[in-house]
Design a protein around this motif. Structure first.
Motif, short mmCIF file in Angstrom:
data_model
loop_
_atom_site.label_atom_id
_atom_site.label_comp_id
_atom_site.label_asym_id
_atom_site.label_seq_id
_atom_site.Cartn_x
_atom_site.Cartn_y
_atom_site.Cartn_z
N HIS A 309 0.85 -1.19 0.00
CA HIS A 309 0.00 0.00 0.00
C HIS A 309 0.88 1.24 0.00
O HIS A 309 1.55 1.53 0.99
N GLU A 313 -3.43 8.00 1.08
CA GLU A 313 -4.60 7.75 1.92
C GLU A 313 -4.32 6.65 2.93
O GLU A 313 -3.40 5.83 2.75
N SER A 314 -5.11 6.61 3.99
CA SER A 314 -5.00 5.56 4.99
C SER A 314 -5.34 4.21 4.38
O SER A 314 -6.07 4.11 3.40
N LEU A 316 -7.27 2.23 5.58
CA LEU A 316 -8.72 2.04 5.73
C LEU A 316 -9.49 2.46 4.48
O LEU A 316 -10.63 2.05 4.28
N SER A 317 -8.85 3.30 3.63
CA SER A 317 -9.52 3.71 2.40
C SER A 317 -9.75 2.53 1.46
O SER A 317 -10.58 2.59 0.56
N LEU A 319 -11.21 -0.06 2.17
CA LEU A 319 -12.54 -0.59 2.43
C LEU A 319 -13.60 0.12 1.60
O LEU A 319 -14.70 -0.40 1.41
N LYS A 320 -13.29 1.30 1.12
CA LYS A 320 -14.26 2.06 0.33
C LYS A 320 -14.30 1.54 -1.10
O LYS A 320 -13.32 0.95 -1.60
N ARG A 325 -12.93 6.86 -3.32
CA ARG A 325 -11.63 7.25 -2.80
C ARG A 325 -11.18 8.57 -3.42
O ARG A 325 -11.65 8.98 -4.48
#
Length: 453
Positions: A309, A313-314, A316-317, A319-320, A325
């Protein structure tokens, strides 16, 4: 009077011939680069596959077959052929059946094809065909990634005694699982994610070691589809496992799950390749197993967050859904490379498909509780990529070839010794550090120079 058709030029042929002649002429003109430039991988691969036909023929006829697990496999699936579906009642010479249902169906087919497992020579030829099919799938991956100099493939093919032994002299189930896995990787490279997940799950149903690739696959699915799109792909994997195991689940669900997916199985110290330098009490101790698991998860997490990664962005992005994003991802491909974060918005946001999958598996191998000799095939065909996916100067190429040689020597040392196990860990450590510190080479860096053209 209209002029008749002029004489056909000497050497004229169909539309495909000029391109073929041009390719061969260029290869001849650049013959000093054929073994060095990755774009010649298909040509070198074709030559090596032809050579492997002869090598496998020679091995089958000149090297004695060694019985290890084949008879046990046949005994296990013979129980199914006789109507026994309770996994706790299925066993062979070496112990109970401990593989999922996909193994049963494939080896049941081999059971009938080889006269109830008695025609060993035919089984060897079938595994030789599997070996060649595996090579074709692997070479297709390397042709797509375009990173490994073709001379390295000689060490991946004709020079490995242990791999030929695993396929055509021992007839293990590990190569079957890996061949299906490489088919799944090829499908992912073609952006056929549903079929790729289907084949990945099919490979898991043959042997559970394929789950070492699962963290990388999960990351790629989240990166490509986000959580909403990942769930249907995971459902494909789960449904296939249920369908394949259904007859055994109906007979004895607890017995099937506890036998075929036993993550706590004990390994015998006498067969370990990687931990020979430890006392047997330490090797068998639960605290040692827990420590390896924690180290495995830690290194996986570090690679996932810092090497797979690379977005600003985190994590956690992921998951979107991609459209939600800040920077929607570009399609993943074989050459979709990692760039440092400092390159900002223009940097590619996703890791390579091959890089994520192969490093995920390699980390699992590094921290395995035990490696037996047939487990070499779990990562053997990925080693050239892991070593050459990072840029290196010419002297470093010699070091990488040396590492390949030391790994091969470690796996060919029987029984394993303190020194062979230690050297194997040393080589694994060097590769892991290189993967962490280096950046996968850009397409421009691996592209042949104008002079070469």
């Amino acid at each position: 009077m209209a002029a008749g058709p002029g004489p056909r030029r000497k050497g004229a042929a169909g539309p495909g011939s000029p391109f073929l002649r041009q390719s061969l002429r260029r290869a001849w003109q650049e013959k000093h680069l054929v073994l060095l430039e990755p774009h010649y991988t298909p040509l070198v691969a074709a030559c090596l596959c032809l050579a492997e036909v002869g090598v496998n023929q020679w091995v089958i006829h000149r090297v004695a077959y060694t019985e290890i697990d084949w008879k046990a496999y046949m005994d296990e699936v013979e129980g199914v052929a006789n109507g026994t579906l309770d996994y706790t009642q299925l066993k062979g010479d070496t112990g109970p059946l401990v593989y999922p249902a996909g193994f049963v169906y494939i080896f049941l087919g081999l059971y009938y094809a080889t006269g109830r497992g008695t025609n060993i020579r035919l089984a060897q030829y079938l595994f030789a065909a599997l070996y060649l099919a595996t090579l074709l799938l692997v070479f297709r991956i390397y042709s797509r990634t375009n990173k490994v100099p073709p001379y390295v493939f000689f060490f991946m093919c004709c020079a490995s005694y242990r791999i030929h032994s695993i396929f055509v002299l021992r007839l293990f189930n590990d190569p079957v699982a890996m061949a299906i896995l490489f088919l799944a990787v090829n499908l992912l490279l073609e952006d056929r994610w549903s079929w790729g997940c289907f084949c990945f799950s099919l490979a898991v149903s043959v042997k559970m070691n394929i789950l070492l690739f699962a963290p990388g696959l999960l990351f790629l699915l989240l990166r490509r589809f986000g959580l909403p799109g990942t769930i249907p792909k995971l459902a494909i994997c789960a449904v296939l496992q249920v369908v394949l195991g259904l007859p055994f689940l109906l007979a004895n669900p607890v017995g099937y799950l506890s036998r075929s997916f036993d993550l706590g199985r004990q390994f015998l110290f006498q067969w370990t390749v990687n931990w020979r330098f430890l006392p047997e009490e330490v090797f068998q101790h639960r605290a040692f197993h827990v420590g390896l698991l924690m180290a495995h998860l830690t290194v996986l997490g570090l690679f996932a967050l810092n090497r797979w990664h690379r977005s600003e962005e985190s994590a956690l992005s992921l998951l979107k859904a991609p459209a939600e994003r800040k920077s929607p991802p570009q399609p993943l491909s074989a050459n979709h490379i990692l760039f440092p974060r400092r390159e900002g918005p223009r940097a590619l946001l996703g890791p390579q498909i091959v890089f994520a999958l192969f490093t995920s598996n390699f980390i699992g191998v590094c921290f395995s509780r035990s490696l037996h000799y047939q487990f070499y095939v779990w990562y053997f065909h990925t080693l050239p990529y892991l070593l050459w996916c990072t840029p290196a100067q010419k002297p470093a190429h010699l070091l990488k070839v040396l590492i390949l040689g030391l790994i091969e020597l470690s796996w060919n040392t029987y029984p394993s010794t303190v020194y062979s196990s230690a050297s194997l860990h040393l080589c694994h450590g060097v590769i892991l550090v290189q993967l962490w510190c280096g950046s996968p080479a850009t397409e421009e860096a691996r592209r042949p120079s104008k002079k070469a053209e």
